[in-house]
Design a protein around this motif. Structure first.
Motif, PDB file in Angstrom:
ATOM      1  N   SER A   1      -8.521   6.786   3.061  1.00  0.00           N
ATOM      2  CA  SER A   1      -7.992   5.688   2.245  1.00  0.00           C
ATOM      3  C   SER A   1      -8.761   5.595   0.938  1.00  0.00           C
TER       4      SER A   1
ATOM      5  N   PRO B   1      -4.034   0.322  -2.958  1.00  0.00           N
ATOM      6  CA  PRO B   1      -4.586   1.068  -1.822  1.00  0.00           C
ATOM      7  C   PRO B   1      -3.630   2.142  -1.333  1.00  0.00           C
ATOM      8  N   LYS B   2      -4.184   3.313  -0.998  1.00  0.00           N
ATOM      9  CA  LYS B   2      -3.389   4.436  -0.516  1.00  0.00           C
ATOM     10  C   LYS B   2      -4.035   5.001   0.743  1.00  0.00           C
ATOM     11  N   THR B   3      -3.222   5.276   1.751  1.00  0.00           N
ATOM     12  CA  THR B   3      -3.696   5.882   2.987  1.00  0.00           C
ATOM     13  C   THR B   3      -2.920   7.167   3.237  1.00  0.00           C
TER      14      THR B   3
ATOM     15  N   PRO C   1       0.838  -1.210   0.000  1.00  0.00           N
ATOM     16  CA  PRO C   1       0.000   0.000   0.000  1.00  0.00           C
ATOM     17  C   PRO C   1       0.866   1.250   0.000  1.00  0.00           C
TER      18      PRO C   1
ATOM     19  N   HIS D   1      -7.154   9.853   9.007  1.00  0.00           N
ATOM     20  CA  HIS D   1      -6.639   9.463   7.694  1.00  0.00           C
ATOM     21  C   HIS D   1      -7.777   9.149   6.743  1.00  0.00           C
TER      22      HIS D   1
END
Length: 287
Positions: free
Chosen positions: A71, A78-80, A4, A69
């Motif tokens: 997401s 996936p990016k957070t 991620p 955060h």
């Protein structure tokens, strides 16, 4: 499996006639967003947030409370992104490869200008209490070796080699939040943990007997509230037998869910307050 993407950013704010928020335009994506970017290898969320703000906006900032955060996926990965409130310290915007325009906008205007709903949700969280909050960085002292192997009084037991490394790491982390004063329980290991930070600020370490494990729990909470009442950002170093109770009592009084209250040596709690009410608590454990 693709790892991620981890990123950090900020709601960068300043006060003119009213609170203004920086929103940036990225020509590559043709969007308006909050300043943010991916972590470099080995970089903390907090250092990344400050660096990305500087790179994208030209402004040096002081981190405040955690805004949580968001997401989402980028090309299936996936990016957070972890966000923080961040007060402008100084600087000037210059167009660069990533950002060609920056606008200082009121909260309603910024929400309207932002392209993405997830950015608007972060901004809404910031707007709930506004920018004028007080911060306490509640630090547990670093490792000090075994008590039964120290020949002198326990009050004088110093940091070990590991503890000195933890104090050095804290001296890199804590300035990202631009504290203005340093308090410590009067134990050598507590004072040594935050002494480097105090030297960076050119202030004395204020000794706080009510933050010792032997002190009354209610007195400790009352003293911490007094420190909060002074405003700004304070560093407070104490012991493992004090910190969990302090965080738990403040959270209970303010109906903040902090989950399990951990207190590893060399770690800290980022506590945020609006008035005398705690509005957020983030546990920061260094690697």
């Amino acid at each position: 499996m693709t790892n991620p993407i981890l990123a950090a950013g900020a709601v960068l704010w300043r006060r003119s006639a009213e609170v203004e928020i920086a929103v940036v335009h990225r020509p590559r994506y043709r969007d308006w967003t909050l300043p943010k970017g991916k972590l470099d290898e080995g970089e903390s969320l907090y250092a990344a947030a400050v660096r990305e703000v500087a790179e994208e906006t030209g402004f040096r900032c002081a981190l405040g409370r955690s805004l949580g955060h968001v997401s989402y996926a980028v090309d299936g990965v996936p990016k957070t992104v972890d966000y923080f409130a961040a007060r402008v310290v100084d600087g000037e915007f210059t167009a660069n490869d990533e950002v060609d325009r920056l606008r200082w906008l009121t909260l309603p205007a910024a929400a309207e200008r932002l392209t993405y709903d997830h950015d608007r949700s972060v901004l809404a969280g910031f707007a709930e209490t506004g920018p004028e909050t007080a911060t306490v960085l509640l630090v547990r002292h670093g490792h000090a070796g075994r008590r039964d192997r120290w020949p002198g009084p326990d009050d004088e037991r110093p940091l070990s080699k590991t503890g000195r490394g933890e104090a050095k790491a804290l001296a890199h982390l804590i300035p990202l939040f631009a504290p203005d004063r340093v308090h410590s329980a009067p134990k050598a290991r507590c004072v040594q943990t935050v002494r480097r930070v105090a030297e960076q600020l050119n202030v004395d370490v204020r000794l706080e007997a009510t933050l010792l494990e032997s002190a009354d729990r209610t007195d400790a909470v009352d003293r911490l509230r007094e420190i909060v009442g002074d405003g700004g950002t304070a560093v407070v170093c104490s012991q493992g037998g004090v910190i969990p109770d302090l965080v738990s009592d403040l959270a209970k009084d303010s109906s903040v869910d902090v989950g399990e209250v951990r207190s590893r040596k060399g770690s800290l709690w980022l506590l945020s307050f609006a008035g005398d009410t705690m509005i957020g608590a983030l546990y920061i454990r260094q690697a």
